[in-house]
Write an enzyme that holds these catalytic residues in place. Structure first.
Site, mmCIF file in Angstrom:
data_model
loop_
_atom_site.group_PDB
_atom_site.id
_atom_site.type_symbol
_atom_site.label_atom_id
_atom_site.label_comp_id
_atom_site.label_asym_id
_atom_site.label_seq_id
_atom_site.Cartn_x
_atom_site.Cartn_y
_atom_site.Cartn_z
ATOM 1 N N ARG A 94 -1.899 -6.869 12.084
ATOM 2 C CA ARG A 94 -2.893 -6.242 12.972
ATOM 3 C C ARG A 94 -3.502 -7.257 13.934
ATOM 4 O O ARG A 94 -3.793 -6.930 15.085
ATOM 5 C CB ARG A 94 -3.998 -5.597 12.139
ATOM 6 C CG ARG A 94 -3.556 -4.295 11.517
ATOM 7 C CD ARG A 94 -4.765 -3.517 11.067
ATOM 8 N NE ARG A 94 -4.359 -2.283 10.408
ATOM 9 C CZ ARG A 94 -5.206 -1.389 9.948
ATOM 10 N NH1 ARG A 94 -6.513 -1.598 10.068
ATOM 11 N NH2 ARG A 94 -4.778 -0.295 9.367
ATOM 12 N N GLU A 137 0.377 4.160 0.721
ATOM 13 C CA GLU A 137 -0.293 5.223 1.472
ATOM 14 C C GLU A 137 0.720 5.967 2.324
ATOM 15 O O GLU A 137 1.474 5.337 3.064
ATOM 16 C CB GLU A 137 -1.338 4.623 2.424
ATOM 17 C CG GLU A 137 -2.614 4.175 1.765
ATOM 18 C CD GLU A 137 -3.519 3.504 2.793
ATOM 19 O OE1 GLU A 137 -4.053 4.205 3.666
ATOM 20 O OE2 GLU A 137 -3.687 2.277 2.717
ATOM 21 N N SER A 169 -11.753 -6.991 6.261
ATOM 22 C CA SER A 169 -12.842 -6.447 5.480
ATOM 23 C C SER A 169 -13.247 -7.536 4.500
ATOM 24 O O SER A 169 -12.389 -8.228 3.962
ATOM 25 C CB SER A 169 -12.333 -5.226 4.722
ATOM 26 O OG SER A 169 -13.310 -4.229 4.711
ATOM 27 N N GLU A 203 -10.233 -2.477 13.170
ATOM 28 C CA GLU A 203 -10.559 -3.368 12.067
ATOM 29 C C GLU A 203 -9.380 -4.276 11.715
ATOM 30 O O GLU A 203 -8.263 -3.826 11.570
ATOM 31 C CB GLU A 203 -10.930 -2.510 10.849
ATOM 32 C CG GLU A 203 -11.420 -3.277 9.657
ATOM 33 C CD GLU A 203 -10.510 -3.081 8.462
ATOM 34 O OE1 GLU A 203 -10.210 -1.944 8.115
ATOM 35 O OE2 GLU A 203 -10.086 -4.115 7.899
ATOM 36 N N ARG A 243 0.840 -1.197 0.000
ATOM 37 C CA ARG A 243 0.000 0.000 0.000
ATOM 38 C C ARG A 243 0.876 1.249 0.000
ATOM 39 O O ARG A 243 1.599 1.498 0.968
ATOM 40 C CB ARG A 243 -0.901 0.025 1.241
ATOM 41 C CG ARG A 243 -1.834 -1.164 1.369
ATOM 42 C CD ARG A 243 -3.137 -0.964 0.624
ATOM 43 N NE ARG A 243 -3.832 -2.236 0.421
ATOM 44 C CZ ARG A 243 -4.720 -2.752 1.263
ATOM 45 N NH1 ARG A 243 -5.060 -2.100 2.342
ATOM 46 N NH2 ARG A 243 -5.297 -3.919 0.997
ATOM 47 N N ARG A 268 -0.677 2.092 13.204
ATOM 48 C CA ARG A 268 -1.222 0.844 12.676
ATOM 49 C C ARG A 268 -1.136 0.721 11.160
ATOM 50 O O ARG A 268 -1.723 -0.181 10.583
ATOM 51 C CB ARG A 268 -2.668 0.649 13.153
ATOM 52 C CG ARG A 268 -3.629 1.740 12.702
ATOM 53 C CD ARG A 268 -5.047 1.396 13.128
ATOM 54 N NE ARG A 268 -6.011 2.160 12.345
ATOM 55 C CZ ARG A 268 -7.314 1.997 12.395
ATOM 56 N NH1 ARG A 268 -7.832 1.084 13.192
ATOM 57 N NH2 ARG A 268 -8.123 2.712 11.655
ATOM 58 N N HIS A 269 -0.428 1.606 10.500
ATOM 59 C CA HIS A 269 -0.278 1.518 9.040
ATOM 60 C C HIS A 269 1.134 1.112 8.642
ATOM 61 O O HIS A 269 2.114 1.618 9.182
ATOM 62 C CB HIS A 269 -0.609 2.862 8.385
ATOM 63 C CG HIS A 269 -2.072 3.113 8.283
ATOM 64 N ND1 HIS A 269 -2.770 3.766 9.269
ATOM 65 C CD2 HIS A 269 -2.979 2.781 7.333
ATOM 66 C CE1 HIS A 269 -4.057 3.839 8.928
ATOM 67 N NE2 HIS A 269 -4.210 3.244 7.758
#
Lengths: 554, 554
Positions: free
Chosen positions: A528, A319, A478, A475, A317, A325-326
Site C-alpha cells: 500500500r 478476506e 495501524s 490507511e 488475510r 487495495r486488498h
C-alpha cells in the site's frame, strides 16, 4: 559438419502462420501458446518445412562472408565484457561496445538494412545493421528477423544519430551492429507484447480493444496472467525498485535506531487474533493457521526483553475482499518498541520513520519515480510536510474537519464507528487542501473500533491510545499503545467478547503475567505504501505476484 | 483516601504457599500456574487474608517515613530519564541514577538490609537497600519481597563495592537504592526461573533433576515451552542479536551489490517443487500450498529482467524430521543473479557474501559472541580462511579426502549419492585440520542428487554446476547455475520423472519460452548459519519461536 553452430534455425518470417488480417504478433491471442502446443499435426508439418529450409540455408551459408558474426553464441565469443545501457554516454561515440539486451522490436527495412530496438530492464536503445563488408545479406535478414523478446549479445560502434531517436530511452545514440549472437531465444508467439503492457489500460477498457492511437489494449488481468513479461516494462522495473527501496529504508531506519530484526512464526496453533479471516493449514495430523499479523508474537518479544524489534514478512488475510487495495497475502513491515513515559514517544518514532522513508524515496529514486509518472501521472507528486515533521491530528479533529465539509457523524457514530473508506478519502482531500501534505496521522481512535490489546485513553475510556497513518487519504498503518497489565488485558478481552481462558491465548497472556514493559508499535503495508506513494490505481501493480481470492498464479 | 497509590498489595513472603521442602520458587512446577488459576477456593481465602493484611499495612503506613519512595509508580515520578546498564561506567560513582530493570532476585538480609539483583536484557547489576533516613523498615521489606521478574524503576546512588560482585555482569558497581517503584509486577510462581535457563542443560538430563552444583536443570523443552522467559536470559538475548545481525549483513551486502529486494508469494497454486513435503492450505473454495522455497519465483524474477534479486522470508517444509537441525518453518535468505560468462561469477559473489557476513559478525558482535561462548564453549571460535577468500573444493575432492581418511565410496555411489550427514561432518573435521577453516564450499555435485532446474556440467553431464556451502561440516546453503534453455529444462524435468505438461509448471516454463538470461543463485538457512557459527547444539536455540512436527506453540 563444423557448421553446426551456425544459424540454421528457421527464420521467424518464414515459419509463422500468417495472421488473419496481416497483423503482427501484437494481436496474438494469449491462448495461442497452449493451442499451438497441442496442435501436433501442424508442428510436424512445420518441422518438415524447417528441415527443408535448413538445407537451403546451409547452401547459402557456404557463401556467407559473415557467418561467424551472428547466430548462436560461439564459445570463443563468450568472454566479451558488456556495458549496461545505464552506463552508455557520449564518451562512447565511435567506440566499440558489447551489450546484452532483449529484442524489443526487429524490422527489416530492405535487403541491405535492418533495425533493432534493444531493451534492457525497460530502457531502450536503437541498433542498426547495414550491408557493408563483412556484413552479409544473410546476417541482415537474421538480425531483422529475430524473435521479439529474445536475449542477444550485440557488438557494434556507438554513433550519434542524425536526429534523436524519440522512441528510445537513450535517444542520442545508436549502435551500428558488427556482431549479433543469440543468448536466449524467445518463442515467436508471445501472449502479449511488453511494449503494449507499458501503457496502462484506459479505465473500463477490455482485452482485444485498441486505444485512441490504434495500439492494442492490454488489461490488468492479461498483464498479471503474464506477469514475467509485464515485469519487463520500464514502469514495472521502476515500481519493483520502489518496493525494494521501501523495505530497504524501513530496515535502515530500524537498524539505526538499535532495533532487533525478528522472525516470528507464520504457522500458528490457534486462530487467536480474530478467527474468521484466517487460512487453515493441514499440519501433519492436526490443523494450524497462517498468522494474520505478527502482533501477538512481537509483543511476546517485548515481554522477552527485546525492547525494540522489527519484522519484514508476509501477512495472510483470508478476506474475500475483491477491491483495488486488498490482497490475501502482502508484505508487512512491523515494529514494536518499549517507551518510558508516554506512547507518543513511539508514535513520534513511527512518524519520523515514515517521513524518512517517503523523503528518501524521493531523493534516492527520483529517476524511477519520473518513469512511473509517465504512465500514472494522475495523482501527481506525493506531498510531504515542508518542515519534515508529520502532521498529527486527533480522530475527533478529523470528525470536525469532515463536519465542516458537510459530512456529519452523530455523537454515537463518532465513538462507535470508524470512518468509511469514502470519508477517509474525503478527509485526505481536505487535509491536502488545508495542510498541503499527502501524509498524516490520526491519533486517539474510538476504543470500540480497535482490537482488544489496545490501551484505552486514560482521560476518556471511549477513546484509545491508538493511531492510523494515511497516505493520500488511505490507511497504510495501524498502531497503538498495547495493554501491558494482565488484569486490564483480560478485562479488555472480555469486553470484546473474547475468552481469556481460551487455550490459544495461554502463551500470550502468560507473557504479561510474567512482567512486561509498557510498549507501542505498528504494522505497515509495504504494497500500500508503494501504491499510494506512486498514485497507482491498483495494489496489484505494486505487488510482484499478487494473491487475491480469485488469483493464485503465476 | 489519598493513600490509594501506596503499596497495599500483600507482600510475597506473606501470602505464598510454603513449598513442601522449604525450597524457593525455583522448584515450582511449570504447571503450578494453571492449577493455581483453577483453584478458586484457595484464591478466595488468599483474597480475604490479603484484605486483612492490607488493613494492617495501612495502619503501619501511617508511620512509614518512606511511603512516597516505593510502591506503584506515582504519575509524578513518571518523568525521570533512565540509564541503560550498558551505559553505566565508573564515571557514575557517587552519582544518582535511575534504571528500569527486572528483579532477577530479591533477598531480605535483615530488617535493615535487603538486596536486589537487577536484570536488563540479560545483564545484571546489584542493588542494595539499607535502613537510613528516610528509608523505612517497610520499604526494605517491600524491596526484599519483590516478585522475581517484576519490572521496576530504581533510583539510587552508584557506589563502588568493596569486593567485586562476581554474580553481576557489572561487578564493579552497585546501586544504593533511594526509590523503588513497580512498573509491571510478575506473578509469584513462574514456570521456570530465568537464571536457571541461563545454564544449558547437561546432555541427557531431565526436568526436575539438579546439576552438579545442586541447581535445578531446565530442559530445552521447558525453555521452549516458556520461550518468553527463556528469551530474557543473557545468552538468548545475545543469540537473537546474532540472528538479527546475519539478516542485516545479508541485506547490506545484497543492497550494496545493486540487488533488488523481492517478496515472492508464499501461497502457491500448485505443489510443483517436490510435492510430498508441502503444507496444504484451504484457500476459499479450493486448495493452495505453502511455498517450500522461492526458487521458481526468483527465477521468474530473473526472466522478468530483474537481474539481481534477493529475498528474506519464511520457508515451509512439511518434513516429518525430528532432528537437532530440522524445522518445519525457517528463515530463508535467497538470492538469484544473472552472469555473463561463467556461473563461478555468482559462486564467487556468494562466497564473498558469506565471508562478509561471518567476518563482520565477529567484528560487530564480539561482545555477544563472548556471552554465548560462556554457555556453549564446546565448539570454539569459528575459523574463517585467513586470506579472506572462501576455500572451494570440488565434490570429488571431498570424496578423495574422505577416502584418504578411510571412508570410501564406490564409483556408482560417487555419482548417484550425496554425502551422508556423518560423512559431511567428518569431511568438516578433515578440512578444518588441513585448511584451518570452518567455512568452505563444495562445487560440482553429482547431477543425480540435484533438482531438475540444475544445469549439468557441460564437461561431464554426470556432474552439475551446483554447489553447497558448509559451516563446521554442516550444510547451510545449496545453490547452482539454473537451466535457462527451455528444451534443456523440459528434458531435465523428464529425466527426473516430472511432467513438463503439468499445468502447475505452465507459468514457470513460459518464463523460459519468452527468453531468459543465464543465471545462478542460492538459498541460505538463517537459523542454521546462527546455529553453526555459534556452535549451538540445536537449531531451536537459534530460532525465536521454533516450529517442528511436534511444536506449534508458543
Amino acid at each position: 559438419m563444423a557448421d553446426s553452430e551456425l544459424p540454421h534455425r528457421p527464420k521467424p518470417e518464414e515459419t509463422k502462420e500468417a495472421p488473419a488480417e496481416g497483423g503482427d504478433s501484437k494481436n496474438a491471442s494469449k491462448n495461442a501458446l497452449k493451442k499451438a502446443a497441442k496442435d501436433k499435426a501442424k508442428a510436424e508439418k512445420a518441422a518438415a518445412r524447417a528441415a527443408q529450409e535448413k538445407a537451403q540455408a546451409a547452401a547459402q551459408d557456404a557463401n556467407d562472408t559473415a557467418k561467424h558474426l551472428y547466430g548462436p553464441i560461439p564459445p570463443t565469443e563468450d568472454v566479451l565484457p558488456s556495458i549496461r545501457f545505464a552506463d552508455l554516454t557520449d564518451d562512447h561515440y565511435e567506440k566499440e561496445v558489447t551489450v546484452v539486451a532483449r529484442v524489443d522490436n526487429a524490422r527489416v527495412q530492405s535487403a541491405k538494412l535492418a533495425f533493432l530496438m534493444l531493451r534492457q530492464q525497460g530502457q531502450k536503445v536503437q541498433a542498426v545493421i547495414a550491408a557493408a563488408e563483412p556484413i552479409s545479406r544473410q546476417m541482415i535478414k537474421y538480425t531483422g528477423g529475430l524473435n521479439v523478446n529474445s536475449i542477444i549479445q550485440v557488438t557494434g560502434i556507438v554513433k550519434k544519430p542524425e536526429i534523436p531517436i524519440s522512441s528510445a530511452s537513450l535517444s542520442h545514440l545508436e549502435i551500428h551492429i558488427r556482431k549479433v549472437y543469440m543468448i536466449s531465444e524467445a518463442q515467436q508467439m508471445l501472449p502479449m507484447q511488453v511494449k503494449d503492457a507499458e501503457r496502462p489500460p484506459p479505465e473500463g477498457s477490455e482485452e482485444g480493444q485498441v486505444d485512441a492511437e490504434g495500439a492494442p489494449i492490454v488489461t490488468l488481468k492479461t498483464r498479471l496472467d503474464n506477469r514475467v513479461l509485464d515485469l519487463q516494462t520500464e514502469t514495472s522495473q521502476a515500481i519493483t525498485w520502489i518496493s525494494s527501496g521501501v523495505s530497504e529504508l524501513f530496515a535502515e531506519y530500524m537498524i539505526k535506531s538499535g532495533s532487533r530484526w525478528i522472525f516470528t512464526p507464520k504457522m500458528v496453533g490457534a486462530a487467536t487474533e480474530g478467527g474468521s479471516n484466517v487460512f487453515e493449514i493441514k499440519y501433519f495430523k492436526r490443523n494450524a493457521f497462517l498468522a494474520q499479523s505478527p502482533q501477538l508474537y512481537k509483543q511476546m518479544c517485548i515481554a522477552g526483553d527485546m525492547d525494540n524489534v522489527f519484522e519484514i514478512a508476509p501477512v495472510f488475510r483470508a478476506e474475500d475482499s475483491n477491491t483495488h487495495r486488498h490482497l490475501t497475502e502482502f508484505s508487512g513491515l512491523d515494529f514494536e518498541k518499549t517507551f518510558r513515559h508516554h506512547y507518543h514517544e513511539v508514535l513520534e518514532f513511527a512518524e519520523d520513520l515514515l517521513v524518512f522513508i517517503l523523503s528518501q524515496l524521493k531523493e534516492r529514486y527520483a529517476d524511477k519515480i519520473a518513469i512511473i509518472q509517465k504512465s500514472y501521472p494522475k495523482a501527481g507528486d506525493f506531498k510531504l510536510p515542508k518542515d519534515g515533521k508529520a502532521l498529527r491530528l486527533n480522530y475527533m479533529d478529523g470528525v470536525a474537519l469532515l463536519k465542516e465539509a458537510g459530512v456529519d457523524m452523530s455523537e454515537q457514530e463518532r465513538f462507535e464507528n470508524d470512518f468509511s473508506t469514502a470519508m477517509e478519502k474525503q478527509l485526505g482531500l481536505i487535509i491536502r487542501e488545508k495542510y498541503d501534505t499527502d501524509f498524516y496521522v490520526l491519533d486517539k481512535f474510538p476504543m470500540a473500533v480497535r482490537p482488544f490489546y489496545t490501551k484505552a485513553d486514560p482521560q476518556d475510556p471511549r477513546l484509545s491510545n491508538s493511531y492510523d497513518f494515511f497516505m493520500r487519504g488511505e490507511e497504510i498503518m495501524s498502531g497503538a499503545q498495547r495493554i501491558h497489565d494482565i488484569k486490564e488485558l483480560e478485562e479488555s478481552m472480555r469486553a470484546k467478547g473474547l475468552d481469556p481462558q481460551h487455550e490459544g491465548f495461554d502463551d500470550y497472556l502468560n507473557a504479561f503475567r510474567q512482567g512486561c514493559s509498557p510498549h507501542a508499535g505498528g504494522g505497515l503495508g509495504l504494497n500500500r505504501i508503494v501504491m499510494f506513494f506512486l498514485g497507482l490505481p491498483n495494489v496489484r501493480l505494486a505487488t510482484l505476484f499478487p494473491r487475491d481470492p480469485q488469483r493464485l498464479r503465476p
